[in-house]
Design an enzyme around this catalytic site. Structure first.
Site, short mmCIF file in Angstrom:
data_model
loop_
_atom_site.label_atom_id
_atom_site.label_comp_id
_atom_site.label_asym_id
_atom_site.label_seq_id
_atom_site.Cartn_x
_atom_site.Cartn_y
_atom_site.Cartn_z
N HIS A 20 33.34 72.42 46.08
CA HIS A 20 33.49 73.31 47.22
C HIS A 20 34.49 72.71 48.22
CE1 HIS A 20 31.63 75.48 50.88
NE2 HIS A 20 32.54 76.25 50.29
N HIS A 106 56.19 75.76 56.85
CA HIS A 106 56.42 75.16 55.54
C HIS A 106 56.26 73.63 55.57
CE1 HIS A 106 57.73 75.03 51.42
NE2 HIS A 106 58.77 74.27 51.71
N ALA A 129 57.52 80.47 47.25
CA ALA A 129 56.53 81.02 46.33
C ALA A 129 55.51 79.92 46.03
CB ALA A 129 57.20 81.54 45.06
#
Length: 139
Positions: A20, A106, A129
């Protein structure tokens, strides 16, 4: 032989070991990959496999609760951004949960990849991407 869509043993093992809130990054061919993170290199040539194909196969085996995306994708690669959001929306329906989506610059995205249990390099050659998928629990 496995019956599920994901046949790559290294990637399948990586997903199987996620707990998790652990994360897995799926990236284009140009994203720098820290040396201390497991590199799962699927790239064969430009565009093969592509980013969206790879995301689609990975989420067949991974329960996702959160996705982090570089803010720049909205302006620099809107077609991929729209398709990725559609995939995540479809996944929400399949999983019966809401997937939190977070946008970061970014440079921050690249830093966050250092916390991933693995980084999957695709043959994608379009800008930004990339996505970091965070593992949830299906119960």
């Amino acid at each position: 032989m496995k019956k599920t869509a994901l046949l790559n043993a290294q990637l399948s093992h990586n997903i199987a070991t996620l707990g998790h809130t652990d994360s897995l990054t799926i990236c284009d061919a140009g994203l720098p990959i820290p040396e201390f993170v497991e590199r799962i290199d699927l790239a064969l040539t430009a565009g093969v496999p592509n980013f969206l194909q790879t995301v689609n196969v990975v989420v067949e085996e991974m329960f996702v609760e959160k996705a982090v995306i570089a803010e720049e994708i909205k302006q620099k690669n809107p077609q991929t951004h729209t398709a990725l959001l559609a995939q995540l929306s479809e996944l929400e329906q399949k999983q019966s949960n809401q997937i939190a989506i977070e946008y970061v610059p970014h440079e921050e995205f690249k830093a966050l990849t250092g916390d991933s249990k693995g980084i999957v390099r695709t043959g994608e050659c379009s800008p930004y991407a990339n996505v970091i998928l965070y593992s949830g629990v299906p119960f």
